[in-house]
Design an enzyme around this catalytic site. Structure first.
Site, PDB file in Angstrom:
ATOM      1  N   SER A   1     -53.547 -64.129 -16.277  1.00 21.33           N
ATOM      2  CA  SER A   1     -53.157 -62.829 -16.825  1.00 21.33           C
ATOM      3  C   SER A   1     -54.308 -61.846 -16.671  1.00 21.33           C
ATOM      4  O   SER A   1     -55.476 -62.193 -16.892  1.00 21.33           O
ATOM      5  CB  SER A   1     -52.789 -62.970 -18.304  1.00 21.33           C
ATOM      6  OG  SER A   1     -51.715 -63.877 -18.473  1.00 21.33           O
TER       7      SER A   1
ATOM      8  N   GLN B   1     -46.911 -57.017 -18.760  1.00 20.24           N
ATOM      9  CA  GLN B   1     -48.093 -57.778 -18.334  1.00 20.24           C
ATOM     10  C   GLN B   1     -48.195 -57.757 -16.813  1.00 20.24           C
ATOM     11  O   GLN B   1     -47.190 -57.835 -16.111  1.00 20.24           O
ATOM     12  CB  GLN B   1     -48.002 -59.233 -18.798  1.00 20.24           C
ATOM     13  CG  GLN B   1     -49.228 -60.077 -18.439  1.00 20.24           C
ATOM     14  CD  GLN B   1     -49.031 -61.548 -18.766  1.00 20.24           C
ATOM     15  OE1 GLN B   1     -48.476 -62.285 -17.967  1.00 20.24           O
ATOM     16  NE2 GLN B   1     -49.480 -61.962 -19.942  1.00 20.24           N
TER      17      GLN B   1
ATOM     18  N   ASP C   1     -46.755 -64.552 -24.427  1.00 18.64           N
ATOM     19  CA  ASP C   1     -47.433 -64.930 -23.182  1.00 18.64           C
ATOM     20  C   ASP C   1     -46.743 -66.103 -22.495  1.00 18.64           C
ATOM     21  O   ASP C   1     -47.081 -66.439 -21.364  1.00 18.64           O
ATOM     22  CB  ASP C   1     -48.900 -65.275 -23.471  1.00 18.64           C
ATOM     23  CG  ASP C   1     -49.785 -65.185 -22.224  1.00 18.64           C
ATOM     24  OD1 ASP C   1     -49.475 -64.381 -21.329  1.00 18.64           O
ATOM     25  OD2 ASP C   1     -50.780 -65.922 -22.148  1.00 18.64           O
TER      26      ASP C   1
END
Length: 309
Positions: A239, A293, A215
């Site tokens: 996110s 993502q 991340d």
């Protein structure tokens, strides 16, 4: 002067953070980040949810992928409850569904798929970029100290503490840190990463640490073509989802305490969202994980613009 924790103490803290505790009835508890403030780091929730799924999966099965949706921002300082469920149990594959909750409110849904290891046809299309090895690059933390020195009084005490907070994972970026760059740049980035001290020989833990680190830098890649930064207060973002596919070239499980190269790119942004992809390679150039993502990415308007004046 505040005494800094040792590298091993930082990594031991990360291991504790990513070790979920069984709470009965297919429930697990994840502890909060000690001293954490504000919103929980998304990689932490993904990694803890993966650990809950791995703890609930049958022996002999290895996680090969996960797909997660962030529903709400988590709050630091609160424990997180992870409820697991099995929707499929096969001879070669099985899955676990996980719902992460704080104070009874769902903040993340995750589904992880597991496979009993087997041999099969192998190929790798992705090529490792020609980048300097980590030994030839400066730690991102050294660059962070330079940023704080240059900012002087323009940076609040809280911002300085956030930027300089000791981290259990060392990053060494190829090129300027994305949140420092004011000039538009191609939407791609490369960073080496590893834990600052050895981890236990637990493949499930190494997958969780890789999920945690995946991340980092990812959503920032979508900001590069626009020359904007979250750190400078020019963007609002979060996110929305996160997916990882774990690969095991030649049957080897990747280690997060050895240098891994994280290569990210962003083929598209628009509509208040940015889409990002990542590939993680080991030192031998073998692809050990793939990441995708999408995140909310909105330009923060100045007060005069927001009011229409």
């Amino acid at each position: 002067m505040i005494e800094q924790p040792s590298p091993q103490a930082l990594v031991d803290g990360l291991v504790r953070l990513l070790t979920v505790v069984p709470a009965g009835n297919d429930l697990f508890t994840g502890i909060p980040q000690p001293g954490g403030k504000g919103r929980v780091f998304g990689g932490q929730i993904v990694a803890q949810a993966l650990q809950a799924a791995q703890a609930d999966a049958p022996d002999g099965f290895t996680a090969h992928s996960l797909h997660a949706y962030f529903l709400r921002g988590g709050t630091e300082g609160l424990a997180t409850e992870y409820a697991t469920a099995c929707d499929f149990e096969g001879r070669s594959f099985t899955n676990r569904r996980v719902v992460a909750r704080q104070d009874g409110t769902a903040i993340l849904n995750l589904t992880a798929s597991f496979q009993r290891p087997e041999s099969g046809l192998e190929h790798q299309d992705a090529a490792t970029p020609d980048v300097p090895p980590p030994e030839e690059l400066e730690s991102d933390m050294a660059e962070r100290h330079k940023v704080v020195q240059r900012a002087g009084d323009r940076m609040t005490e809280a911002q300085r503490a956030l930027v300089l907070r000791p981290r259990p994972i060392e990053m060494r970026s190829v090129g300027p840190l994305h949140w420092m760059n004011r000039e538009p740049a191609p939407p791609c980035a490369q960073s080496w990463f590893r834990t600052v001290a050895p981890l236990p020989d637990d493949p499930a833990l190494h997958r969780a640490v890789i999920a945690y680190a995946s991340d980092y830098t990812l959503l920032g890649t979508a900001a590069l073509p626009h020359g904007l930064s979250w750190m400078r207060g020019e963007l609002v973002g979060a996110s929305l989802d996160h997916a990882i596919w774990f690969h095991s070239p030649k049957g080897k499980q990747p280690r997060a305490d050895e240098w891994l190269l994280y290569v990210t790119d962003s083929p598209w942004s628009g509509g208040g969202r940015g889409f990002n992809r990542g590939q993680i390679f080991n030192r031998e150039g073998e692809l050990v994980a793939s990441v995708a993502q999408e995140g909310m990415m909105r330009q923060r308007l100045r007060k005069s613009e927001a009011s229409g004046s």
